[in-house]
Motif scaffolding. Structure first.
Motif, PDB file in Angstrom:
ATOM      1  N   CYS A 141       1.389  -0.291  22.796  1.00  0.00           N
ATOM      2  CA  CYS A 141       1.707   0.857  21.869  1.00  0.00           C
ATOM      3  C   CYS A 141       3.149   0.628  21.204  1.00  0.00           C
ATOM      4  O   CYS A 141       4.471   1.084  21.443  1.00  0.00           O
ATOM      5  N   GLU A 142       3.123  -0.287  20.018  1.00  0.00           N
ATOM      6  CA  GLU A 142       4.283  -0.718  19.526  1.00  0.00           C
ATOM      7  C   GLU A 142       4.984   0.472  18.486  1.00  0.00           C
ATOM      8  O   GLU A 142       6.118   0.346  18.206  1.00  0.00           O
ATOM      9  N   GLU A 143       4.091   1.518  18.264  1.00  0.00           N
ATOM     10  CA  GLU A 143       4.492   2.637  17.368  1.00  0.00           C
ATOM     11  C   GLU A 143       5.879   3.378  18.009  1.00  0.00           C
ATOM     12  O   GLU A 143       6.477   4.202  17.525  1.00  0.00           O
ATOM     13  N   LEU A 144       5.604   3.609  19.468  1.00  0.00           N
ATOM     14  CA  LEU A 144       6.591   4.241  20.175  1.00  0.00           C
ATOM     15  C   LEU A 144       7.352   3.772  21.226  1.00  0.00           C
ATOM     16  O   LEU A 144       6.965   2.765  21.733  1.00  0.00           O
ATOM     17  N   ALA A 145       8.699   4.097  21.349  1.00  0.00           N
ATOM     18  CA  ALA A 145       9.399   3.632  22.363  1.00  0.00           C
ATOM     19  C   ALA A 145       9.241   4.416  23.463  1.00  0.00           C
ATOM     20  O   ALA A 145       9.281   5.581  23.366  1.00  0.00           O
ATOM     21  N   VAL A 146       9.012   3.852  24.966  1.00  0.00           N
ATOM     22  CA  VAL A 146       8.642   4.579  25.992  1.00  0.00           C
ATOM     23  C   VAL A 146       9.798   3.993  27.162  1.00  0.00           C
ATOM     24  O   VAL A 146       9.815   2.912  27.281  1.00  0.00           O
ATOM     25  N   PHE A 147      10.395   4.900  27.723  1.00  0.00           N
ATOM     26  CA  PHE A 147      11.236   4.660  29.038  1.00  0.00           C
ATOM     27  C   PHE A 147      11.193   5.546  30.054  1.00  0.00           C
ATOM     28  O   PHE A 147      10.723   6.848  29.879  1.00  0.00           O
ATOM     29  N   VAL A 148      10.872   4.815  31.055  1.00  0.00           N
ATOM     30  CA  VAL A 148      10.587   5.347  32.438  1.00  0.00           C
ATOM     31  C   VAL A 148      11.847   4.997  33.346  1.00  0.00           C
ATOM     32  O   VAL A 148      12.187   4.116  33.397  1.00  0.00           O
TER      33      VAL A 148
END
Length: 237
Positions: free
Chosen positions: A145-152
């Protein structure tokens, strides 16, 4: 037709099944065409919600795909929880507050955790949460999903410092690390290091501020800003 005018990033707090509240908030935000969600960061249940959004958004799913993915995930979790022995008793219903303070099974789990602690993770360890995440989140879609930056976020067990993983590295092991309650689950090993729940020391907002995703940062908080009564025990906290 509305035109997208504002970019925002979302910080999602953890809180177990209270993450269903965040589902409702996300569902409403995803309907706002005037908001362009660019990044999500979270720990524990917040990390799960962020991963589910990315799963649904990937490969052209967009807003509606994310909403559908959240709906599927939380309804599946609710159906699974319906068969759990961890249920509110009649006394809990009378007391209100949606706690399990009068549940014998909950009290036994608390005592077992305090006395023995969780079993160390091994190939023979059965963790129902792991199996549920694998069944309900497509991690290949999340990473794509390159449209969103996601951090965990997670907490390193040996150093006590926070650990951050980005979307491109996200898998079930790292998501499990972010959700690992010390008194319930065994610590989760990632690349030779052991981790606990990211809500303990990690700062989910840091990557959103540092990378300047969006014009505004919206924090979806689960914990109350104030309590009418002072907590007297773990079940009431």
């Amino acid at each position: 037709m509305s035109t997208i005018t504002k970019k925002i990033s979302l910080g999602l707090q953890g809180g177990g099944t209270y993450g269903a509240f965040t589902w409702g908030v996300l569902d409403r935000l995803l309907q706002e065409e005037g908001l362009d969600i660019t990044a999500l960061s979270g720990a524990s249940a917040g990390a799960i919600n962020a991963a589910v959004v990315a799963d649904g958004w990937a490969h052209g799913g967009g807003r509606e795909g994310a909403r559908a993915a959240l709906d599927r995930f939380w309804r599946a979790l609710g159906l699974t929880a319906a068969f759990s022995p961890l249920q509110r008793t009649p006394m809990d219903h009378l007391a209100g507050g949606f706690t399990l303070s009068h549940s014998p099974f909950y009290q036994m789990l608390e005592m077992a955790g305090a006395l023995a602690g969780p079993v160390r993770e091994s190939p023979l360890t059965v963790n129902p949460l792991r199996n549920f995440l694998i069944a309900n989140i497509d991690f290949e879609r999340v990473r794509a999903c390159e449209e969103l930056a996601v951090f965990v976020n997670a907490t390193n067990l040996n150093t006590g410092t926070g650990k951050l993983w980005a979307r491109a590295d996200l898998d079930v092991q790292r998501l499990m690390a972010s959700c690992c309650l010390p008194t319930v689950f065994a610590s989760v090993e990632v690349d030779g290091e052991l981790y606990w729940d990211g809500s303990f020391t990690a700062n989910p907002l840091a990557p959103l501020v540092a990378s300047n995703h969006g014009q505004d940062l919206l924090v979806v908080q689960i914990n109350p800003l104030a309590r009418s009564e002072t907590p007297r025990s773990m079940p009431f906290s």
